[in-house]
Design an enzyme around this catalytic site. Structure first.
Site, PDB file in Angstrom:
ATOM      1  CB  CYS A  73      42.440  85.381  86.393  1.00 17.05           C
ATOM      2  SG  CYS A  73      42.632  84.386  87.870  1.00 17.05           S
ATOM      3  CB  CYS A 183      41.937  89.389  93.387  1.00 14.83           C
ATOM      4  SG  CYS A 183      40.596  88.244  92.992  1.00 14.83           S
TER       5      CYS A 183
HETATM    6  N1  DGL Z   1      39.852  86.903  89.749  1.00 15.04           N
HETATM    7  C1  DGL Z   1      40.893  86.016  90.222  1.00 15.04           C
HETATM    8  C2  DGL Z   1      42.187  86.804  90.380  1.00 15.04           C
HETATM    9  O1  DGL Z   1      42.335  87.878  89.812  1.00 15.04           O
HETATM   10  C3  DGL Z   1      40.368  85.286  91.406  1.00 15.04           C
HETATM   11  C4  DGL Z   1      41.221  84.140  91.804  1.00 15.04           C
HETATM   12  C5  DGL Z   1      40.521  83.007  92.455  1.00 15.04           C
HETATM   13  O2  DGL Z   1      39.685  82.389  91.805  1.00 15.04           O
HETATM   14  O3  DGL Z   1      40.903  82.679  93.582  1.00 15.04           O
HETATM   15  O4  DGL Z   1      43.116  86.385  91.023  1.00 15.04           O
END
Ligand code: DGL
Length: 259
Positions: A73, A183
């Protein structure tokens, strides 16, 4: 020790894009994936809240004896990985937007970054951006609403296409030739991006690089699982397992877990 699982967590289902890369590069490794979907999105939350959630996910994975943790993430990496590395002895691998290759290769001097508010406002992001892209027009765009759509199973919706068109237009107006996906949820709409962007715009996603880095760290520490037995992969979400299952094309089992 090498047979212990690799732990992987994300705010939700997006980190499965990283899990897939790891599983394909390191098929012998046992893995545990945690999707903290009930708390998604992390993007609009403050640093303290993101650190707290990252600690909760880490502690669960450590309670299952994970030998290495991948923070799949960008938002959790850019806000919490320093804290995690200072607090726990297990090695952590993170992911943050790949501005460097985009900045080095741009011909138009304009690159686009699509990421969460938490990532774009982090100190790590501004440091990297200042270091590699200070002479470049960097079009930063918060992907507001995108993670929510994916988490609610609306990846292929008209709403998604409308949002993406809206977010990409200023980048196209500025003639970007690279788009950095900041993301881990975003690789899932790659087909829509390919359709909306002109051919010469290169889309940069760091999933494969994270898998290579994971392998390198396991090798360095003598933790690579060299057994040829079938690996055990446990995928958990505290949200709706069907959404995650559909992103994995129904090939892997996803269980609900209250963590
Ligand atoms: N997959 C997360 C990232 O890479 C998502 C972030 C979120 O939950 O806003 O930032």
């Amino acid at each position: 020790m090498s047979k212990l699982p690799i732990g992987i967590f994300d705010s939700g289902v997006g980190g499965t894009s990283i899990w897939k890369e790891i599983h394909s590069l390191l098929p012998n490794e046992n893995t545990i994936y945690l999707a903290d979907s009930i708390n998604a999105p992390y993007g609009p939350k403050g640093k303290e809240a993101i650190i707290k959630l990252s600690i909760k996910n880490t502690e669960y994975l450590l309670s299952k004896n994970c030998k290495l943790i991948v923070v799949a993430c960008n938002t959790a990496t850019t806000n919490a990985i320093d804290y995690l590395r200072k607090t726990y002895t297990v090695p952590f691998i993170g992911i943050d937007p790949a501005i460097k290759p985009a900045a080095l290769q741009t011909q138009t001097n304009a690159i686009g970054i699509l990421a969460t508010k938490g990532t774009l406002s982090s100190t790590l992001f501004s440091k990297t951006s200042g270091l590699f892209a200070s002479n470049i027009n960097v079009l930063e765009q918060v992907g507001e609403g995108i993670v929510e759509l994916i988490e609610s199973g609306k990846l292929h919706s008209e709403e998604m296409r409308t949002l993406l068109k809206l977010y990409l237009q200023p980048m196209l107006d500025a003639h970007i030739d690279h788009l950095v996906l900041g993301c881990t949820h975003y690789p899932y709409f790659m087909p829509i991006l390919i359709e909306l962007l002109p051919n010469h715009v290169r889309i940069i996603d760091s999933g494969e690089a994270v898998a290579r880095q994971t392998k390198a760290v396991l090798e360095q520490r003598g933790l690579l699982n060299t057994e040829t037995l079938h690996s055990k992969n446990k995928l958990f979400t505290n949200g709706n397992p069907d959404v995650m299952q559909s992103l994995l094309d129904g090939k892997f089992n996803v269980d609900y877990l209250d963590f």
